[in-house]
Design an enzyme around this catalytic site. Structure first.
Site, PDB file in Angstrom:
ATOM      1  N   GLU A  97       0.759  -1.221  -0.091  1.00  0.00           N
ATOM      2  CA  GLU A  97       0.087   0.016   0.009  1.00  0.00           C
ATOM      3  C   GLU A  97       0.869   1.294   0.101  1.00  0.00           C
ATOM      4  OE1 GLU A  97      -3.969  -1.790   1.991  1.00  0.00           O
ATOM      5  OE2 GLU A  97      -2.242  -1.081   3.422  1.00  0.00           O
ATOM      6  N   CYS A 347      -1.124   4.742  10.228  1.00  0.00           N
ATOM      7  CA  CYS A 347       0.058   4.226  10.673  1.00  0.00           C
ATOM      8  C   CYS A 347       0.040   2.891  11.012  1.00  0.00           C
ATOM      9  CB  CYS A 347       1.194   4.780  11.741  1.00  0.00           C
ATOM     10  SG  CYS A 347       1.616   6.543  11.491  1.00  0.00           S
TER      11      CYS A 347
END
Ligand code: SAH
Length: 361
Positions: A97, A347
């Site tokens: 990603e 994150c």
């Protein structure tokens, strides 16, 4: 040599010098390497057939042995805050990603360096799936090359999936192309690499690059850090910080204002705030002691929880209070705003699931 499933060598990621050998290999004149270089790093072509200033014969010969090596994202999800997460297939299976983060005049891209990760940090979702493979330099570069927002980018952060220093050679090759005058010509000061602190490679990184460095700290205590970051066993944070203190460029010798405007590369520490775990006054005073003498900044990241996780997220207020406490103790601290939460782009959330459910808003 980087090969795709086609068995052809990949052009993306090659330096001008290496493209000279490619031209030679295909019986092309020497100047053709400059032309190929321009098609790749200025015009961002997707195929050799687009390299129209090469003769037809040259294009044919080149195509027999080489491919550009770029690859479009296969999926995208967008958060209402403008964050976009792209899914790129990896040549050895799986996906990575890449996250596009627009913010005012700034637009950053967060890129991945590995499929999965070997570091097994206890709070990180990527680590849970284990390690799958290294990304090649072309695959690292492709996350920018094939990004629809490529021309808007002001910053690049190597903070996606994986531990970049565990894929050092490919990351450095990508860095050479990103920053090279014959490559993308990106300023090293606009690139930040985040690492859990793989010390031998960190030493090389400081010597061999000029990019900004971010160290995932998360606890100043050896035992506790080992528990949440197994890498602490091999690379204790005390040794990492001791090394950074030996680097002239990271010494705290300036006044705050001078330092803020200095053109030196920046050192920062990331601190995932785990409620009731690493957020006590004891941690603050140990951090103050640990970082004394370093010219750095601390980015506090409130833990992003996910189903089945072992830790708790602090509230916004608790995270703010922790930052203020750090500031009171002389550590410049910023709270990292969570971005792209609704698309699992924040994150540690980059688990690269392809299921549609992961993309529901
Ligand atoms: N391997 C690199 C890049 C990891 S991801 C490194 O260790 O620095 C970038 C940052 O996100 C790291 O600081 C990582 O510790 C943090 N992170 C991982 N999972 C998280 C989570 N669930 N919530 C908040 N931050 C997380």
């Amino acid at each position: 040599m980087e090969t795709e499933t086609t068995g052809k060598d990949i052009l993306l990621g090659k330096t001008l010098e290496e493209l000279r050998l490619v031209a030679e290999d295909c019986g092309m004149p020497g100047y053709a390497s400059k032309q190929i270089n321009g098609w790749l790093y200025n015009k961002h072509v997707t195929s050799i057939s687009e390299m129209t200033n090469l003769s037809k014969t040259s294009r044919e010969r080149l195509s027999q042995k080489y491919d550009v090596g770029c690859c479009e994202p296969v999926d995208v999800a967008e958060d209402k805050d403008g964050t976009r997460k792209y899914l790129f297939p990896a040549r050895n299976g799986g996906f990575v990603e890449t996250v596009f983060l627009p913010e005012g005049k700034r637009a950053a891209v967060c890129i991945s360096s590995q499929v999965g990760c070997k570091m097994h940090c206890a709070f990180c979702l990527t680590g849970r799936g284990g390690f799958k493979s290294q990304l090649s330099a072309a695959e690292i570069l492709n996350q920018l090359y094939s990004l629809p927002e490529r021309d808007k980018l002001t910053n690049i952060v190597l903070m996606g999936q994986g531990e970049p220093l565990d894929n050092y050679d490919n990351v450095m090759r990508a860095y050479e192309i990103l920053t090279g005058k014959d490559g993308f010509g990106f300023s090293p000061r606009r690139i930040t690499l985040s690492t859990c602190g793989v010390l031998p490679k960190l030493k090389r990184l400081v010597a061999e690059s000029e990019m900004n460095i971010a160290i995932s700290l998360h606890s100043p205590f050896h035992e506790e850090r080992m528990e949440i970051m197994p890498a602490e066993r091999a690379f204790p944070i005390n040794d990492v910080v001791a090394f950074l203190k030996t680097c002239e460029e990271f010494r705290d010798t300036y006044g705050v204002t001078e330092r803020e405007t200095s053109h030196q590369r920046k050192l920062s520490f990331e601190y995932v705030l785990l409620k009731g775990k690493n957020d006590t006054p004891k941690h603050i005073s140990a951090l103050k002691h640990l970082l004394k003498g370093l010219d750095c900044r601390m980015n506090v990241i409130p833990f992003h929880s996910y189903p089945g996780c072992l830790f708790q997220s602090p509230t916004q207020e608790e995270a703010m209070a922790f930052c203020q406490e750090l500031e009171r103790n002389g550590i410049r601290a910023t709270m990292r705003r969570s971005r792209g939460k609704s698309i699992s782009a924040a994150c540690g959330m980059l688990a690269a699931r392809r299921s549609k459910s992961a993309y529901q808003k």
